[in-house]
Scaffold this motif. Structure first.
Motif, PDB file in Angstrom:
ATOM      1  N   VAL A 121      37.317  -7.704 -19.566  1.00  0.00           N
ATOM      2  CA  VAL A 121      36.814  -8.633 -19.018  1.00  0.00           C
ATOM      3  C   VAL A 121      35.317  -8.345 -18.497  1.00  0.00           C
ATOM      4  N   ASN A 122      35.064  -7.107 -18.370  1.00  0.00           N
ATOM      5  CA  ASN A 122      33.703  -6.560 -17.770  1.00  0.00           C
ATOM      6  C   ASN A 122      33.229  -5.653 -18.488  1.00  0.00           C
ATOM      7  N   ALA A 123      33.280  -5.463 -19.911  1.00  0.00           N
ATOM      8  CA  ALA A 123      32.808  -4.607 -20.770  1.00  0.00           C
ATOM      9  C   ALA A 123      31.537  -5.098 -21.686  1.00  0.00           C
ATOM     10  N   SER A 124      30.495  -4.465 -21.703  1.00  0.00           N
ATOM     11  CA  SER A 124      29.568  -5.011 -22.667  1.00  0.00           C
ATOM     12  C   SER A 124      29.871  -4.266 -23.865  1.00  0.00           C
ATOM     13  N   ARG A 125      29.328  -5.024 -25.110  1.00  0.00           N
ATOM     14  CA  ARG A 125      29.536  -4.715 -26.314  1.00  0.00           C
ATOM     15  C   ARG A 125      29.486  -3.235 -26.626  1.00  0.00           C
ATOM     16  N   LYS A 126      28.537  -2.485 -26.048  1.00  0.00           N
ATOM     17  CA  LYS A 126      28.228  -1.229 -26.069  1.00  0.00           C
ATOM     18  C   LYS A 126      29.345  -0.402 -25.338  1.00  0.00           C
ATOM     19  N   ASP A 127      29.987  -0.860 -24.096  1.00  0.00           N
ATOM     20  CA  ASP A 127      31.012  -0.304 -23.463  1.00  0.00           C
ATOM     21  C   ASP A 127      32.152  -0.058 -24.699  1.00  0.00           C
ATOM     22  N   LEU A 128      32.392  -1.047 -25.053  1.00  0.00           N
ATOM     23  CA  LEU A 128      33.451  -1.429 -26.183  1.00  0.00           C
ATOM     24  C   LEU A 128      33.283  -0.372 -27.357  1.00  0.00           C
ATOM     25  N   SER A 129      32.165  -0.174 -27.885  1.00  0.00           N
ATOM     26  CA  SER A 129      31.726   0.619 -29.069  1.00  0.00           C
ATOM     27  C   SER A 129      32.035   1.972 -28.843  1.00  0.00           C
ATOM     28  N   ASP A 130      31.554   2.428 -27.395  1.00  0.00           N
ATOM     29  CA  ASP A 130      31.629   3.705 -26.880  1.00  0.00           C
ATOM     30  C   ASP A 130      33.045   4.084 -26.577  1.00  0.00           C
ATOM     31  N   PHE A 188      37.691   7.605  -6.198  1.00  0.00           N
ATOM     32  CA  PHE A 188      36.967   6.393  -5.885  1.00  0.00           C
ATOM     33  C   PHE A 188      36.608   5.897  -7.085  1.00  0.00           C
ATOM     34  N   PHE A 189      36.846   4.823  -7.755  1.00  0.00           N
ATOM     35  CA  PHE A 189      36.537   4.034  -9.007  1.00  0.00           C
ATOM     36  C   PHE A 189      35.670   2.681  -8.567  1.00  0.00           C
ATOM     37  N   SER A 190      34.827   2.397  -9.177  1.00  0.00           N
ATOM     38  CA  SER A 190      34.146   1.113  -8.969  1.00  0.00           C
ATOM     39  C   SER A 190      34.248   0.185 -10.263  1.00  0.00           C
ATOM     40  N   ALA A 191      34.279  -1.001 -10.280  1.00  0.00           N
ATOM     41  CA  ALA A 191      34.243  -1.832 -11.423  1.00  0.00           C
ATOM     42  C   ALA A 191      33.467  -3.067 -11.362  1.00  0.00           C
ATOM     43  N   LYS A 192      32.737  -3.148 -12.535  1.00  0.00           N
ATOM     44  CA  LYS A 192      31.855  -4.583 -12.362  1.00  0.00           C
ATOM     45  C   LYS A 192      32.624  -5.639 -12.427  1.00  0.00           C
ATOM     46  N   ARG A 193      32.311  -6.878 -11.619  1.00  0.00           N
ATOM     47  CA  ARG A 193      33.317  -8.159 -11.752  1.00  0.00           C
ATOM     48  C   ARG A 193      32.888  -8.473 -13.081  1.00  0.00           C
ATOM     49  N   ALA A 194      33.831  -9.771 -13.706  1.00  0.00           N
ATOM     50  CA  ALA A 194      33.557 -10.317 -14.845  1.00  0.00           C
ATOM     51  C   ALA A 194      32.472 -11.187 -14.717  1.00  0.00           C
ATOM     52  N   GLY A 195      32.020 -11.615 -16.056  1.00  0.00           N
ATOM     53  CA  GLY A 195      31.083 -12.687 -15.988  1.00  0.00           C
ATOM     54  C   GLY A 195      29.782 -12.771 -15.225  1.00  0.00           C
ATOM     55  N   ALA A 196      29.275 -13.759 -14.536  1.00  0.00           N
ATOM     56  CA  ALA A 196      28.014 -13.827 -14.077  1.00  0.00           C
ATOM     57  C   ALA A 196      27.826 -12.884 -12.813  1.00  0.00           C
ATOM     58  N   LEU A 236      46.824 -10.041 -20.455  1.00  0.00           N
ATOM     59  CA  LEU A 236      46.311  -8.708 -20.258  1.00  0.00           C
ATOM     60  C   LEU A 236      44.764  -8.740 -19.913  1.00  0.00           C
ATOM     61  N   VAL A 237      44.580  -7.863 -18.494  1.00  0.00           N
ATOM     62  CA  VAL A 237      42.977  -7.859 -18.252  1.00  0.00           C
ATOM     63  C   VAL A 237      42.649  -6.434 -18.402  1.00  0.00           C
ATOM     64  N   GLY A 238      41.764  -6.140 -19.194  1.00  0.00           N
ATOM     65  CA  GLY A 238      41.184  -4.969 -19.505  1.00  0.00           C
ATOM     66  C   GLY A 238      40.017  -4.377 -18.445  1.00  0.00           C
ATOM     67  N   ILE A 239      39.935  -3.405 -18.068  1.00  0.00           N
ATOM     68  CA  ILE A 239      38.839  -3.010 -17.067  1.00  0.00           C
ATOM     69  C   ILE A 239      38.076  -1.698 -17.120  1.00  0.00           C
ATOM     70  N   VAL A 240      36.668  -1.929 -17.286  1.00  0.00           N
ATOM     71  CA  VAL A 240      36.021  -0.501 -17.405  1.00  0.00           C
ATOM     72  C   VAL A 240      35.891  -0.189 -15.981  1.00  0.00           C
ATOM     73  N   LEU A 241      36.137   1.309 -15.690  1.00  0.00           N
ATOM     74  CA  LEU A 241      35.886   2.036 -14.082  1.00  0.00           C
ATOM     75  C   LEU A 241      34.940   3.048 -14.486  1.00  0.00           C
ATOM     76  N   ARG A 242      34.071   3.106 -13.354  1.00  0.00           N
ATOM     77  CA  ARG A 242      33.270   4.145 -13.184  1.00  0.00           C
ATOM     78  C   ARG A 242      33.743   4.999 -11.989  1.00  0.00           C
ATOM     79  N   GLN A 243      34.133   6.351 -12.027  1.00  0.00           N
ATOM     80  CA  GLN A 243      34.081   7.121 -11.168  1.00  0.00           C
ATOM     81  C   GLN A 243      32.868   7.337 -10.331  1.00  0.00           C
ATOM     82  N   ALA A 244      32.977   7.373  -8.821  1.00  0.00           N
ATOM     83  CA  ALA A 244      31.989   7.442  -7.909  1.00  0.00           C
ATOM     84  C   ALA A 244      31.759   9.107  -7.944  1.00  0.00           C
ATOM     85  N   GLU A 245      30.222   9.400  -7.661  1.00  0.00           N
ATOM     86  CA  GLU A 245      30.118  10.818  -7.653  1.00  0.00           C
ATOM     87  C   GLU A 245      30.444  11.429  -6.241  1.00  0.00           C
TER      88      GLU A 245
END
Ligand code: ZN
Length: 176
Positions: free
Chosen positions: A14-23, A106-114, A74-83
């Motif tokens: 729900v929060n992945a760009s096309r590139k996120d998914l292809s990577d 600590f992980f952060s996730a972009k919210r879905a949509g706008a 099912l809600v799929g979420i891309v996470l990024r681990q904080a530095e």
């Protein structure tokens, strides 16, 4: 949780760009023991600090109770681990395990949509290799004579499921 295939996995995000998914490097779903998981989490073998979650979110009726047929999304979420590493002895907010068998990060996730496109993120402290489902299934030491260890495991598993679903709902926001 119920098992699913890679097609369903890719469709869940729900929060992945096309590139996120292809990577993305998906996990080998053929060896995943879904019966012993409350959510699926994995790290990307090729991308540092990138990780993913798939959480089952029960559909609710208008009163807020789960629908009778137990349908879930099912809600799929891309996470990024904080530095930055969290403070010492941080607790995972998902399994809330007090015996700390693993690192918590600590992980952060972009919210879905706008909201996500505007840069709105949600943060969470989690077991660094997503050990939560194993942690809640590890029988706790009996707290007193007659302590029901199985009931304690069931309760912790149920709470983990609820927290996972809540995180999925928070991420979806109005996009759900
Ligand atoms: Zn955990």
């Amino acid at each position: 949780m119920h098992s699913f295939d890679e097609k369903a996995l890719r469709a869940a995000f729900v929060n992945a760009s096309r590139k996120d998914l292809s990577d993305m490097t998906p996990p080998d779903l053929g060896v995943v023991d879904f019966d012993r998981l409350d959510y699926l989490g994995w790290r990307d073998r090729k991308l540092a600090r990138r990780a993913y979650l798939v959480v089952p979110v029960p559909e609710l009726d208008p009163s807020g109770a789960p629908v009778p047929d137990g349908a879930e999304r099912l809600v799929g979420i891309v996470l990024r681990q904080a530095e930055a590493a969290p403070r010492a002895r941080a607790q995972c907010s998902w399994c809330q395990d007090v015996r700390l068998p693993n690192d918590v990060v600590f992980f952060s996730a972009k919210r879905a949509g706008a909201a996500g496109r505007k840069g709105d993120t949600v943060g969470t402290l989690m077991c660094s290799e997503f050990e939560c489902s194993a942690n809640v299934r590890t029988p706790p030491p009996p707290a007193y004579l007659g302590f029901d260890v199985d009931a304690a495991v069931r309760e912790r598993t149920g709470r983990l499921r609820e927290l996972a679903a809540n995180f999925g709902r928070t991420l979806l926001g109005d996009e759900g």
